[in-house]
Scaffold this motif. Structure first.
Motif, short mmCIF file in Angstrom:
data_model
loop_
_atom_site.label_atom_id
_atom_site.label_comp_id
_atom_site.label_asym_id
_atom_site.label_seq_id
_atom_site.Cartn_x
_atom_site.Cartn_y
_atom_site.Cartn_z
N ASP A 93 29.35 -32.89 -36.04
CA ASP A 93 29.48 -31.70 -35.17
C ASP A 93 28.61 -30.53 -35.63
OD1 ASP A 93 31.81 -32.93 -36.32
OD2 ASP A 93 32.64 -30.92 -36.58
N LEU A 94 27.83 -30.69 -36.71
CA LEU A 94 26.96 -29.57 -37.12
C LEU A 94 25.63 -29.58 -36.39
CD1 LEU A 94 27.40 -29.07 -40.98
CD2 LEU A 94 28.26 -27.66 -39.10
N ALA A 95 25.29 -30.68 -35.72
CA ALA A 95 23.99 -30.72 -35.04
C ALA A 95 24.20 -30.72 -33.53
CB ALA A 95 23.21 -31.96 -35.45
N GLY A 96 23.34 -30.02 -32.82
CA GLY A 96 23.41 -30.04 -31.37
C GLY A 96 23.15 -28.66 -30.78
N ILE A 97 22.80 -28.68 -29.48
CA ILE A 97 22.43 -27.45 -28.78
C ILE A 97 23.26 -27.37 -27.51
CG2 ILE A 97 20.54 -26.31 -27.53
CD1 ILE A 97 18.62 -27.88 -29.45
N SER A 98 23.83 -26.18 -27.23
CA SER A 98 24.50 -26.03 -25.94
C SER A 98 24.14 -24.67 -25.35
CB SER A 98 26.01 -26.17 -26.09
OG SER A 98 26.50 -25.11 -26.86
N VAL A 99 24.04 -24.63 -24.03
CA VAL A 99 23.76 -23.37 -23.33
C VAL A 99 24.91 -23.13 -22.37
CG1 VAL A 99 22.16 -22.12 -21.85
CG2 VAL A 99 21.28 -23.77 -23.50
#
Ligand SMILES: Cc1cc2nc3c(=O)[nH]c(=O)nc-3n(C[C@H](O)[C@H](O)[C@H](O)COP(=O)(O)OP(=O)(O)OC[C@H]3O[C@@H](n4cnc5c(N)ncnc54)[C@H](O)[C@@H]3O)c2cc1C
Ligand code: FES
Ligand code: FES
Lengths: 161, 263
Positions: B56-62
């Motif tokens: 859960d430390l990696a990723g991108i959300s807008v």
């Protein structure tokens, strides 16, 4: 000592390493794959570039134990028996090397670029190779080789498909 | 490099526990700063806590006018993200200009911000966009986060979890590379945000800072010409073989104008 298991050039390998052992040390000293060079050991020259899971990285700046389960490709993994990989053949054809020390890293970086961009411009090649330093060639023929190699890779892929 | 124990926890909670149990342990993200530091024996941790297995430390959300990027997200993934390119193109471009491709394939936003190198790029984006840095225990505004040379508001054993950037009306980053290292000799991030115009400067001083005079001038009119006659002071700026404090002060003005023109 921690144990690490990974795939290197399609072969599964396991080794005991120290926490501080670098990926490049594992490759060169334990697996005898001395095609990957150490130029600077300060993360700047790119002589040590290999692919981890298909992406170019500096193997002097990755801990070996952190690559457990990873898929690593080194310069030794490119050729098909005696037949050079198209990028290697292009470096030979276009005189993209002199002493050859930077070449394994240059070729590995170039192959990563060519997989993303089969027709890179001179500018794109130069930008991509920012982290690969050559003290001999002046880069000119390296750029030509990478452009030709990228086209040859695309051609070989089209022929295979 | 001295040897150390190696841990690869699967959750933030486990990582925090490992770091809490050993005051000399250090988190490892992409290793593009930490490994060279260990090689030079500038740090000698007893243990390294690799954050690479914490999903859960990696990723991108807008969402909700914010771009949120997990601490372990690589520079290359931010640069290539269609979501970031659309919502905050200046941030994607900044990430794509860090170091070289091999560095961008390993280096992370969390590692860059935690390290707070005086010439790093991401701190300028955080400060200019008014980002919020989320850790395992609190949220810290960028204005309070960057404290000085390699110094941040993080407590010992505190981990960055993600960084949230409010979407800006206009934004751009211009960097004058130090050609050997590719770090910023001077980098200027300008942003026209809901909270006003913000201008952050990296590479020029001991730590990233806001250039308030430029913000005031650009608040009247967001145009490069508004910066005519606004001069950054050389006092307190870095001076080294690559450039004097006066030269850096001059570059701040040049890069700021270019950034406004590009925004
Ligand atoms: C050749 C080269 C060129 C570079 N050029 C640039 C450049 O142009 N611009 C630029 O900005 N940077 C540049 N860098 C630095 C690069 O961006 C690094 O990746 C970055 O500064 C550190 O990120 P990392 O993920 O590698 O962190 P690491 O090296 O793993 O860690 C850095 C520090 O942060 C701590 N840390 C890591 N993650 C966390 C976390 N989640 N919470 C709390 N603490 C944490 C670590 O303990 C360590 O102290 C360059 C590096 C190299 C080798
Ligand atoms: S030996 Fe790894 S970058 Fe020079
Ligand atoms: S050919 Fe000698 S370093 Fe590149």
């Amino acid at each position: 000592m921690p144990k690490v298991s990974l795939t290197v050039n399609g072969r599964t390998v396991s080794a005991e390493v120290e926490g501080r052992t670098l990926l490049v040390q594992l490759l060169r000293e334990k697996l005898g794959l001395t095609g990957t060079h150490v130029g600077c050991d300060t993360s700047q020259c790119g002589a040590c570039v290999v692919h981890i899971d298909g992406k170019s990285v500096k193997s002097c700046t990755v801990l070996a134990v952190a690559t457990d389960g990873a898929n690593v490709t080194t310069i030794e993994g490119l050729a098909n028996g005696n037949e050079l990989h198209p990028m290697q053949a292009a470096f030979k054809e276009h005189h993209g090397l002199q002493c050859g020390f930077c070449t394994p890293g240059m070729v590995m970086s170039a192959v990563d670029l060519a997989k993303r961009n089969s027709n890179p411009s001179e500018h794109e090649v130069r930008e991509w190779l920012e982290g690969n330093i050559c003290r001999c060639t002046g880069y000119h023929n390296i750029v030509k080789a990478v452009q030709a190699g990228a086209k040859a890779m695309a051609g070989a892929k089209a022929a295979a498909d | 490099m001295y040897d150390f124990a190696y841990h690869k926890p699967a959750s933030v909670a486990d990582a925090v526990k490992l770091l809490g149990a050993d005051g000399e342990a250090k988190p490892l993200a992409g290793g593009q700063t930490l490994i060279p530091t260990l090689k030079q024996r500038l740090a000698r941790p007893t243990a390294v806590v690799d954050l690479g297995a914490i999903k859960d430390l990696a990723g991108i959300s807008v969402a909700g006018g914010k771009v949120t990027i997990g601490a372990m997200t690589k520079h290359a993934d931010v640069a290539a993200s269609a979501d970031v390119k659309k919502a905050l193109p200046a941030l994607a471009a900044l990430a794509g200009g860090i170091g070289d491709p091999a560095v961008r394939h390993r280096g992370t936003i969390g590692g860059s911000i935690a390290n707070n190198d005086p010439a790093a790029d991401y701190p300028a984006a955080c400060l200019a966009l008014g980002a919020t840095i989320k850790t395992n225990k609190r949220e810290i505004a960028a204005d309070d986060f960057f404290r000085g040379m390699f110094e941040t508001a993080l407590d010992a054993g505190e981990l960055i979890v993600s960084v949230s950037f409010p979407v800006a009306e206009k934004a751009a980053y211009m960097k004058f590379d130090q050609p050997a290292s590719r770090y910023a000799l001077v980098g200027v991030f300008v942003a026209k945000t809901a909270g006003g115009v913000r201008v952050a400067v990296t590479g020029a001083a001991a730590s990233v800072f806001r250039w308030k005079e430029a913000e005031a001038a650009l608040s009247k009119s967001f145009a490069a010409a508004s910066l005519d006659g606004v001069k950054a002071s050389a006092s307190g700026l870095n001076s080294d073989i690559h450039g004097s404090a006066e030269y850096r002060a001059h570059l701040i003005g040049v890069m700021a104008k270019r950034a406004v023109a590009a925004a």
